[in-house]
Design an enzyme around this catalytic site. Structure first.
Site, PDB file in Angstrom:
ATOM      1  N   PRO A  77     -15.801 -19.913   3.863  1.00 21.47           N
ATOM      2  CA  PRO A  77     -17.020 -20.621   4.266  1.00 21.47           C
ATOM      3  C   PRO A  77     -17.296 -21.897   3.477  1.00 21.47           C
ATOM      4  O   PRO A  77     -17.137 -21.951   2.254  1.00 21.47           O
ATOM      5  CB  PRO A  77     -18.112 -19.571   4.031  1.00 21.47           C
ATOM      6  CG  PRO A  77     -17.408 -18.268   4.240  1.00 21.47           C
ATOM      7  CD  PRO A  77     -16.036 -18.464   3.673  1.00 21.47           C
ATOM      8  N   CYS A  78     -17.760 -22.913   4.219  1.00 27.58           N
ATOM      9  CA  CYS A  78     -18.008 -24.237   3.639  1.00 27.58           C
ATOM     10  C   CYS A  78     -19.409 -24.452   3.067  1.00 27.58           C
ATOM     11  O   CYS A  78     -19.570 -25.269   2.146  1.00 27.58           O
ATOM     12  CB  CYS A  78     -17.753 -25.310   4.698  1.00 27.58           C
ATOM     13  SG  CYS A  78     -16.075 -25.319   5.343  1.00 27.58           S
ATOM     14  N   PRO A  79     -20.467 -23.792   3.601  1.00 30.18           N
ATOM     15  CA  PRO A  79     -21.827 -24.110   3.145  1.00 30.18           C
ATOM     16  C   PRO A  79     -22.052 -24.087   1.642  1.00 30.18           C
ATOM     17  O   PRO A  79     -22.866 -24.881   1.141  1.00 30.18           O
ATOM     18  CB  PRO A  79     -22.686 -23.048   3.870  1.00 30.18           C
ATOM     19  CG  PRO A  79     -21.945 -22.776   5.130  1.00 30.18           C
ATOM     20  CD  PRO A  79     -20.490 -22.825   4.729  1.00 30.18           C
ATOM     21  N   PHE A  81     -20.463 -25.396  -0.604  1.00 29.46           N
ATOM     22  CA  PHE A  81     -20.009 -26.644  -1.209  1.00 29.46           C
ATOM     23  C   PHE A  81     -20.394 -27.883  -0.403  1.00 29.46           C
ATOM     24  O   PHE A  81     -20.132 -28.999  -0.831  1.00 29.46           O
ATOM     25  CB  PHE A  81     -18.480 -26.610  -1.371  1.00 29.46           C
ATOM     26  CG  PHE A  81     -17.976 -25.348  -1.997  1.00 29.46           C
ATOM     27  CD1 PHE A  81     -18.141 -25.119  -3.352  1.00 29.46           C
ATOM     28  CD2 PHE A  81     -17.351 -24.371  -1.236  1.00 29.46           C
ATOM     29  CE1 PHE A  81     -17.692 -23.940  -3.939  1.00 29.46           C
ATOM     30  CE2 PHE A  81     -16.888 -23.193  -1.809  1.00 29.46           C
ATOM     31  CZ  PHE A  81     -17.066 -22.982  -3.165  1.00 29.46           C
TER      32      PHE A  81
END
Length: 412
Positions: A77-79, A81
Site C-alpha cells: 500500500p502507498c498511502p 508514504f
C-alpha cells in the site's frame, strides 16, 4: 530448463503480475485483499493460485510454504508514504513495506522486488529506508533503491515509482537497472482510436490538442467517492490537453458529438494510459468505479516487465558484473543505531556533517515518527538513543491488527 517462480503480495489487478510474466516469471501465488482485483486476476489467469485476504494473516497464506522461491514481489500500500496523504509511514496501519522485508528471512527468495510511490524516496523517510537496507544486509542481500518514471518505458504518463530490488550476493553484481527506452507516445496518439470508436468525428482534432503525456493516474481509495482523474492540479493538467477529469465515462463520445467537445476517459482509455495494450492484453472485471481503481492503482506492466527482465538477466549472470552495495541514506540514523548508549548532539552533528542544531532536531523529529527515540536530559545536556522500529513486521500484539480490522472496508 530452469523455471523462475514468483510469489506476489498485494498483487492488485495484475499490472506487476503481467509485466513479470512477460519477463519470464511463473506465478506460484498471488495474494490480494480486494475481491474485485482477485476476480480480475482469476479471469485473466485461471491457472494461477490467487488467494484473497489480508496478506499478513497466516490463515490466508503461509510464507514458509514458499521458501526458496525465485522472486518475492509486491506493490504494498502507498498511502503511508504518499505526498498527498499524511505520510504516517510506520504509524499507518496500512504500512506493509517493513512486513514484506521481514518475510525475506522466512521465504529466502533469490530476489526481492517492491514498488511504491515517490514519497518514500523523500527525506521524511531516510531513516525508514536505511532500516530496510540494513535489515536486508543482515539477511545476506544487497539492495538498491531507484526512482523510475513510467514515461521512460513507453507509458504515456509521468507516474514516478520508487523501486527496491534486493538480490543475493552471487547475483547482485549482474543486476543493472533498465535503461530508458524511446520517448512515449502522447495521450492523443495513444487514445485516438478509442476516442473515435463511437463515431465521434472530432477525435482526430482532439488528438492533436492532446499532444502531451498524461499526469499520473490516481486510482484513489475506498475512503473517497467515485472515479475521477485526481486532485485539482491534475484536473487542470488534464484540461490543458482536452480531457474532462471530473469522472470517468461509460463509453467514448458518440457520433454527432460537437468537434470541440471535451471528453472524459473510459476505463479502457485509462488502462491504455497505464500501459495495457495489444502487447499487454488484460480484461478488468467489476463495476466501473472498481475497474477504474484497479487500473489506476496498478504498477504499469511495461515498467514491471523492464525491472523483471533486469532481475532475470541477473539470475542468468548476463552482462558484465558491477560494484553494487547498499547505499547509506541517513548518517544520523546510522550513528544512533550503531551505538548501544546515548549519543550527544555534538557527536551526531559531527558524524552527519551538520552545522545547524535546528537541522539535527528536525532529523530527530522525522526519525521519531518511525522509531522510538529515547531522550535523556541532564541539566542543559541532551542525549539521544534509538529505540524500536514502530512499523508492523509481524508482531502478534501490534496495534496494526485492531486498526486494520476497524478500517478494512476502506483499505484498498
Amino acid at each position: 530448463m530452469n523455471t523462475f517462480d514468483v510469489v506476489e503480495i498485494c498483487a492488485g489487478a495484475g499490472g506487476q503480475a503481467l509485466g513479470l510474466e512477460k519477463a519470464g516469471f511463473e506465478h506460484a501465488l498471488a495474494v490480494e485483499l480486494d475481491n474485485n482485483a482477485c476476480n480480475t486476476l482469476r479471469a485473466n489467469r485461471p491457472s494461477w493460485k490467487v488467494v484473497e485476504g489480508d496478506v499478513a494473516d497466516q490463515a490466508v497464506w503461509r510464507p514458509s510454504d514458499y521458501r526458496g522461491v525465485s522472486l518475492l514481489a509486491g506493490g504494498v500500500p502507498c498511502p503511508p508514504f504518499s505526498i498527498a496523504g499524511k505520510q504516517l509511514g510506520a504509524s499507518d496501519e496500512r504500512d506493509l513495506f517493513a512486513w514484506a522485508v521481514t518475510q525475506v528471512e522466512v521465504v529466502q527468495p533469490r530476489a526481492l522486488l517492491l514498488e511504491n510511490v515517490r514519497g518514500l524516496s523523500m527525506p521524511r523517510f531516510a531513516g525508514y529506508r536505511q532500516h530496510v537496507l540494513d535489515r536486508l544486509t543482515e539477511l545476506g542481500y544487497i539492495a538498491e533503491w531507484r526512482l523510475l518514471h513510467a514515461s521512460d518505458f513507453g507509458v504515456p504518463q509521468l507516474r514516478p515509482r520508487f523501486i527496491l530490488v534486493a538480490l543475493k550476493a552471487e547475483d547482485a553484481p549482474y543486476f543493472h537497472w533498465p535503461e530508458p527506452e524511446a520517448a512515449p507516445p502522447t495521450v492523443g496518439e495513444t487514445l485516438v482510436d478509442l476516442m473515435a470508436a463511437g463515431g465521434w468525428r472530432g477525435a482526430k482534432k482532439w488528438a492533436k490538442k492532446a499532444n502531451k503525456i498524461a499526469p499520473t493516474i490516481v486510482g484513489g481509495s475506498k475512503k473517497h467517492g467515485g472515479a475521477d482523474l485526481g486532485p485539482t492540479r491534475a484536473k487542470r493538467a488534464w484540461a490543458e490537453i482536452g480531457v474532462d477529469a471530473l469522472g470517468v465515462a461509460d463509453a467514448p463520445p458518440p457520433a454527432g458529438t460537437p468537434a470541440d467537445f471535451m471528453p472524459k476517459l473510459t476505463c479502457d482509455m485509462v488502462a491504455r494510459i497505464q500501459g495495457w495494450s495489444d502487447a499487454y492484453p488484460w480484461e478488468f472485471t467489476g463495476r466501473k468505479t472498481s475497474r477504474y481503481r484497479q487500473i489506476g492503482n496498478a504498477f504499469p506492466p511495461p515498467v514491471a516487465h523492464a525491472v523483471g527482465a533486469a532481475i532475470m538477466r541477473a539470475f542468468q549472470h548476463e552482462g558484465s558484473p558491477r560494484e553494487l552495495e547498499n547505499t547509506e541514506h541517513d548518517p544520523v540514523y546510522r550513528a544512533l543505531r550503531s551505538s548501544e548508549s546515548f549519543v550527544t548532539p555534538e557527536r551526531l552533528m559531527k558524524i552527519a556533517r551538520l552545522e545547524n542544531p535546528a537541522e539535527l532536531e528536525r532529523r530527530i523529529g522525522l526519525l521519531s515518527r518511525d522509531f522510538d527515540v529515547e531522550i535523556q536530559t541532564d541539566g542543559t545536556k541532551t542525549r539521544y538513543k534509538l529505540g524500536d522500529f514502530k512499523a508492523f513486521t509481524g508482531q502478534e500484539n501490534h496495534e496494526r491488527h485492531n486498526l486494520f480490522l476497524q478500517h478494512r472496508a476502506r483499505i484498498s
